[in-house]
Every structure is written in C-alpha cells, then in structure tokens.
Design a protein around this motif. Structure first.
Motif, mmCIF file in Angstrom:
data_model
loop_
_atom_site.group_PDB
_atom_site.id
_atom_site.type_symbol
_atom_site.label_atom_id
_atom_site.label_comp_id
_atom_site.label_asym_id
_atom_site.label_seq_id
_atom_site.Cartn_x
_atom_site.Cartn_y
_atom_site.Cartn_z
ATOM 1 N N GLY A 134 28.669 -74.165 -58.160
ATOM 2 C CA GLY A 134 28.775 -73.003 -57.283
ATOM 3 C C GLY A 134 27.739 -71.926 -57.566
ATOM 4 O O GLY A 134 27.652 -70.943 -56.839
ATOM 5 N N SER A 135 26.928 -72.083 -58.611
ATOM 6 C CA SER A 135 25.967 -71.027 -58.946
ATOM 7 C C SER A 135 24.644 -71.194 -58.208
ATOM 8 O O SER A 135 23.879 -70.245 -58.095
ATOM 9 N N VAL A 136 24.358 -72.391 -57.706
ATOM 10 C CA VAL A 136 23.085 -72.621 -57.003
ATOM 11 C C VAL A 136 23.385 -73.037 -55.565
ATOM 12 O O VAL A 136 24.123 -73.994 -55.332
ATOM 13 N N LYS A 137 22.812 -72.275 -54.620
ATOM 14 C CA LYS A 137 23.022 -72.607 -53.207
ATOM 15 C C LYS A 137 21.781 -73.276 -52.644
ATOM 16 O O LYS A 137 20.661 -72.990 -53.072
ATOM 17 N N ASP A 138 21.961 -74.159 -51.662
ATOM 18 C CA ASP A 138 20.822 -74.758 -50.977
ATOM 19 C C ASP A 138 20.199 -73.714 -50.069
ATOM 20 O O ASP A 138 20.889 -72.863 -49.505
ATOM 21 N N ARG A 139 18.842 -73.754 -49.924
ATOM 22 C CA ARG A 139 18.185 -72.785 -49.062
ATOM 23 C C ARG A 139 18.412 -73.142 -47.601
ATOM 24 O O ARG A 139 18.668 -74.310 -47.274
ATOM 25 N N LYS A 140 18.321 -72.119 -46.707
ATOM 26 C CA LYS A 140 18.454 -72.348 -45.270
ATOM 27 C C LYS A 140 17.238 -73.102 -44.789
ATOM 28 O O LYS A 140 16.114 -72.647 -44.973
ATOM 29 N N ARG A 141 17.441 -74.263 -44.140
ATOM 30 C CA ARG A 141 16.305 -74.993 -43.568
ATOM 31 C C ARG A 141 16.257 -74.650 -42.087
ATOM 32 O O ARG A 141 17.057 -75.128 -41.294
#
Length: 148
Positions: free
Chosen positions: A11-18
């Motif tokens: 939960g600490s790393v989110k995927d970037r918006k593509r």
C-alpha cells in the motif's frame, strides 16, 4: 533473509496514472483534462495572480504607503538589560562584541540604548545611538557614552 527479498510495504507504492492510452484505460479521450479551453492545450501556463479575466486581487486592493529605503533600523537595548548583564558578568565596558556574545544583537545590527530601567554602576557603553534619557542615566551613574 537477503537483499533480493526486500520490497516496499503493501500500500505504500501506487502505480502512476497512464494517461492517453485509449478509452479502455478509463483515461483516454481527453486524458483527464476536461473539454476544450486553454487548460486542455499543451504548453498552457497562466500568469501569477491571473483570475480568468476577473479583476485580480492585487489590482482591486488600493495602494498605500511607501518604504523608506534610507531608514536606519536599530536593535533596541534597554538599560535594565545592560545593568543585569553588568552585575552578572562583573564588567565595566559594554561594547558590540560583549552584546553579541550574550545574544542580544547580531553581527550587522546597529544598536540604540534606551532608557527603561536603572543603572547603578559606572559603565562605559559603546553603541551607535543613545536616547536622551539613557544618556542622562548613564552619566548620572558615573558611566561613559561612546558613539560608534
């Protein structure tokens, strides 16, 4: 345990918006920029304080006053502070180095001695300016005034 097993906490790393990868991504078409208008175009940047054509705050508020750039700013020090220091440190000369070492002024400050309080010992005080009441009290106590 070894370094190859290290990974971030869940939960600490989110995927970037593509953005702009087709309608199936959910962010195709306008690529999250809404429809038309300057903000949807590439290269858009607005002026600081621009309010969309409405009269901006810095033009609505009237101007007043001025800053005198020839003004001399003094660091004020009262006689009661000096007398307390003189009693504690048992000195006869109060100059800028003495005041700096006790944290009352900084290196580039101009010092003005003001007349609040009493001084009972004969002290030689070095400063850039003195108020009338301060100079009278110092001389009455047998002290000496030295203008820098």
């Amino acid at each position: 345990m070894n370094l190859s097993l290290l990974q971030p906490a869940p939960g600490s790393v989110k995927d970037r918006k593509r953005i702009g990868r087709g309608t199936g991504s959910g962010r195709g078409g306008t690529s999250t920029r809404g429809h038309k208008g300057a903000k949807s175009r590439s290269g858009y940047s607005s002026k600081l304080g621009f309010e969309g054509g409405q009269m901006p705050l810095q033009r609505r508020v009237p101007k007043f006053g001025f800053k005198n750039f020839n003004r001399l700013e003094f660091a004020p020090i009262n006689l009661d502070v000096i007398s307390a220091l003189v009693v504690n440190q048992n000195t006869t000369i109060v100059d800028l180095v003495f005041l700096q070492s006790h944290g009352l002024v900084s290196k580039n400050d101009k010092v003005k001695i003001l007349g609040r309080g009493e001084i009972n010992s004969a002290v030689e005080i070095h400063a850039h300016a003195f108020s009338k009441s301060a100079s009278e009290l110092i001389e009455k106590a047998g002290g000496k005034i030295v203008l820098i």
